[in-house]
Design a protein around this motif. Structure first.
Motif, PDB file in Angstrom:
ATOM      1  N   ILE A 114      -3.073   4.645  -2.305  1.00 40.48           N
ATOM      2  CA  ILE A 114      -4.114   5.260  -1.477  1.00 40.48           C
ATOM      3  C   ILE A 114      -4.182   6.731  -1.891  1.00 40.48           C
ATOM      4  N   GLU A 115      -5.084   6.991  -2.832  1.00 38.10           N
ATOM      5  CA  GLU A 115      -5.115   8.267  -3.562  1.00 38.10           C
ATOM      6  C   GLU A 115      -5.229   9.498  -2.670  1.00 38.10           C
ATOM      7  N   ASP A 116      -6.057   9.434  -1.636  1.00 37.35           N
ATOM      8  CA  ASP A 116      -6.240  10.604  -0.767  1.00 37.35           C
ATOM      9  C   ASP A 116      -5.139  10.734   0.290  1.00 37.35           C
ATOM     10  N   ALA A 117      -4.172   9.832   0.265  1.00 35.23           N
ATOM     11  CA  ALA A 117      -3.027   9.892   1.178  1.00 35.23           C
ATOM     12  C   ALA A 117      -1.733  10.140   0.393  1.00 35.23           C
ATOM     13  N   TYR A 146       0.871  -1.175   0.000  1.00 36.16           N
ATOM     14  CA  TYR A 146       0.000   0.000   0.000  1.00 36.16           C
ATOM     15  C   TYR A 146       0.910   1.227   0.000  1.00 36.16           C
ATOM     16  N   LEU A 147       0.683   2.132  -0.941  1.00 35.19           N
ATOM     17  CA  LEU A 147       1.544   3.306  -1.080  1.00 35.19           C
ATOM     18  C   LEU A 147       0.817   4.588  -0.714  1.00 35.19           C
ATOM     19  N   CYS A 148       1.510   5.416   0.079  1.00 34.65           N
ATOM     20  CA  CYS A 148       1.020   6.753   0.402  1.00 34.65           C
ATOM     21  C   CYS A 148       2.225   7.678   0.496  1.00 34.65           C
ATOM     22  N   GLY A 149       1.986   8.981   0.519  1.00 33.64           N
ATOM     23  CA  GLY A 149       3.086   9.931   0.636  1.00 33.64           C
ATOM     24  C   GLY A 149       3.217  10.814  -0.586  1.00 33.64           C
ATOM     25  N   VAL A 150       4.461  11.143  -0.931  1.00 30.11           N
ATOM     26  CA  VAL A 150       4.749  12.032  -2.061  1.00 30.11           C
ATOM     27  C   VAL A 150       5.875  11.428  -2.905  1.00 30.11           C
ATOM     28  N   GLU A 151       5.976  11.697  -4.072  1.00 27.60           N
ATOM     29  CA  GLU A 151       5.199  12.424  -5.040  1.00 27.60           C
ATOM     30  C   GLU A 151       4.429  11.428  -5.905  1.00 27.60           C
ATOM     31  N   THR A 152       3.135  11.661  -6.089  1.00 28.71           N
ATOM     32  CA  THR A 152       2.286  10.735  -6.843  1.00 28.71           C
ATOM     33  C   THR A 152       2.841  10.493  -8.247  1.00 28.71           C
ATOM     34  N   ASP A 153       3.331  11.548  -8.896  1.00 26.65           N
ATOM     35  CA  ASP A 153       3.725  11.484 -10.305  1.00 26.65           C
ATOM     36  C   ASP A 153       5.175  11.031 -10.521  1.00 26.65           C
ATOM     37  N   SER A 154       5.922  10.747  -9.469  1.00 24.62           N
ATOM     38  CA  SER A 154       7.296  10.268  -9.668  1.00 24.62           C
ATOM     39  C   SER A 154       7.600   9.080  -8.760  1.00 24.62           C
ATOM     40  N   CYS A 155       7.913   9.299  -7.496  1.00 23.44           N
ATOM     41  CA  CYS A 155       8.355   8.207  -6.624  1.00 23.44           C
ATOM     42  C   CYS A 155       7.270   7.158  -6.373  1.00 23.44           C
ATOM     43  N   ILE A 156       6.031   7.603  -6.191  1.00 19.67           N
ATOM     44  CA  ILE A 156       4.940   6.643  -5.989  1.00 19.67           C
ATOM     45  C   ILE A 156       4.655   5.896  -7.286  1.00 19.67           C
ATOM     46  N   LEU A 157       4.592   6.625  -8.384  1.00 21.89           N
ATOM     47  CA  LEU A 157       4.377   6.015  -9.702  1.00 21.89           C
ATOM     48  C   LEU A 157       5.442   4.948 -10.000  1.00 21.89           C
ATOM     49  N   LYS A 158       6.710   5.298  -9.835  1.00 22.25           N
ATOM     50  CA  LYS A 158       7.813   4.384 -10.169  1.00 22.25           C
ATOM     51  C   LYS A 158       7.838   3.183  -9.232  1.00 22.25           C
ATOM     52  N   THR A 159       7.603   3.399  -7.937  1.00 22.75           N
ATOM     53  CA  THR A 159       7.579   2.292  -6.978  1.00 22.75           C
ATOM     54  C   THR A 159       6.417   1.348  -7.290  1.00 22.75           C
ATOM     55  N   ALA A 160       5.255   1.904  -7.628  1.00 24.92           N
ATOM     56  CA  ALA A 160       4.079   1.078  -7.948  1.00 24.92           C
ATOM     57  C   ALA A 160       4.338   0.223  -9.184  1.00 24.92           C
ATOM     58  N   ILE A 161       4.917   0.802 -10.210  1.00 21.27           N
ATOM     59  CA  ILE A 161       5.205   0.047 -11.433  1.00 21.27           C
ATOM     60  C   ILE A 161       6.282  -1.013 -11.165  1.00 21.27           C
ATOM     61  N   ASP A 162       7.305  -0.658 -10.396  1.00 18.80           N
ATOM     62  CA  ASP A 162       8.333  -1.651 -10.049  1.00 18.80           C
ATOM     63  C   ASP A 162       7.745  -2.799  -9.236  1.00 18.80           C
ATOM     64  N   SER A 163       6.822  -2.490  -8.342  1.00 22.17           N
ATOM     65  CA  SER A 163       6.127  -3.504  -7.558  1.00 22.17           C
ATOM     66  C   SER A 163       5.312  -4.415  -8.481  1.00 22.17           C
ATOM     67  N   PHE A 164       4.533  -3.812  -9.356  1.00 23.85           N
ATOM     68  CA  PHE A 164       3.716  -4.526 -10.341  1.00 23.85           C
ATOM     69  C   PHE A 164       4.572  -5.492 -11.161  1.00 23.85           C
ATOM     70  N   GLU A 165       5.726  -5.005 -11.616  1.00 26.43           N
ATOM     71  CA  GLU A 165       6.615  -5.824 -12.457  1.00 26.43           C
ATOM     72  C   GLU A 165       7.291  -6.945 -11.682  1.00 26.43           C
ATOM     73  N   ARG A 166       7.278  -6.881 -10.353  1.00 21.35           N
ATOM     74  CA  ARG A 166       7.845  -7.925  -9.500  1.00 21.35           C
ATOM     75  C   ARG A 166       6.761  -8.866  -8.976  1.00 21.35           C
ATOM     76  N   SER A 167       5.557  -8.764  -9.527  1.00 27.47           N
ATOM     77  CA  SER A 167       4.406  -9.577  -9.113  1.00 27.47           C
ATOM     78  C   SER A 167       4.002  -9.342  -7.658  1.00 27.47           C
ATOM     79  N   ILE A 168       4.231  -8.132  -7.180  1.00 28.46           N
ATOM     80  CA  ILE A 168       3.765  -7.711  -5.863  1.00 28.46           C
ATOM     81  C   ILE A 168       2.647  -6.705  -6.135  1.00 28.46           C
ATOM     82  N   GLU A 169       1.479  -6.939  -5.537  1.00 27.21           N
ATOM     83  CA  GLU A 169       0.329  -6.076  -5.835  1.00 27.21           C
ATOM     84  C   GLU A 169       0.498  -4.676  -5.238  1.00 27.21           C
TER      85      GLU A 169
END
Length: 177
Positions: free
Chosen positions: A137-140, A110-133
């Motif tokens: 959390i958009e409002d966080a 679960y991801l929250c914090g800053v920055e949605t358009d860089s660090c969160i985006l990149k971490t989410a995609i890296d997680s996705f590519e590692r088969s980790i869901e």
């Protein structure tokens, strides 16, 4: 350890990123941290550290977050800090974080914090590519670039990891109850 399959990752909630534009997410992030800890779930923190010879400095002429107090996690989160992962680029997936994820058999981040358009985006995609869901959390989350940058990050996340991976704090907390 197998039951500890989820982690709340608080991304880069540092003095150097927490402009007035971003501060509104702090109470929501604290609420999430407290709920995750109360449920016996893992909570981790990333801390971005820039260097004078980085591509951030060389290519985009951005030379912030090189030293304290900019690199420190904000005072409001100090009481909760554990599992801290220093990183020198957008993604949380450093060697140390990747080892932690493997050791704790994490299957959902679960991801929250800053920055949605860089660090969160990149971490989410890296997680996705590692088969980790990844779950955003958009409002966080927010971006120092403002609402437009945040919305762009959410738009790209919906496209790249799936619109169902974008949740609100209340949905996440409700599912934990």
């Amino acid at each position: 350890m197998a039951q500890m399959s989820e982690i709340l990752l608080v991304v880069d909630m540092q003095n150097g990123f927490m402009s007035e534009k971003c501060r509104h997410v702090i109470p929501t992030v604290i609420k999430l941290i407290e709920r995750f800890l109360a449920a016996g779930k893992l909570v981790g923190f990333t801390r971005f550290i820039n260097t004078a010879d980085s591509n951030y400095v060389k290519l985009i002429h951005w030379s912030r977050l090189i030293k304290e107090p900019e690199t420190s996690i904000i005072d409001e989160l100090q009481p909760y800090i554990n599992n801290i992962f220093d990183k020198y680029y957008y993604s949380a997936f450093t060697e140390k974080f990747s080892s932690f994820i493997f050791l704790h058999q994490i299957s959902k981040i679960y991801l929250c914090g800053v920055e949605t358009d860089s660090c969160i985006l990149k971490t989410a995609i890296d997680s996705f590519e590692r088969s980790i869901e990844p779950v955003i959390i958009e409002d966080a989350c927010f971006s120092d670039g403002g609402q437009q940058a945040h919305d762009a990050g959410i738009f790209l996340l919906k496209r790249n990891i799936g619109k169902n991976q974008i949740k609100l704090t209340d949905e996440v907390i409700e599912k934990m109850s």
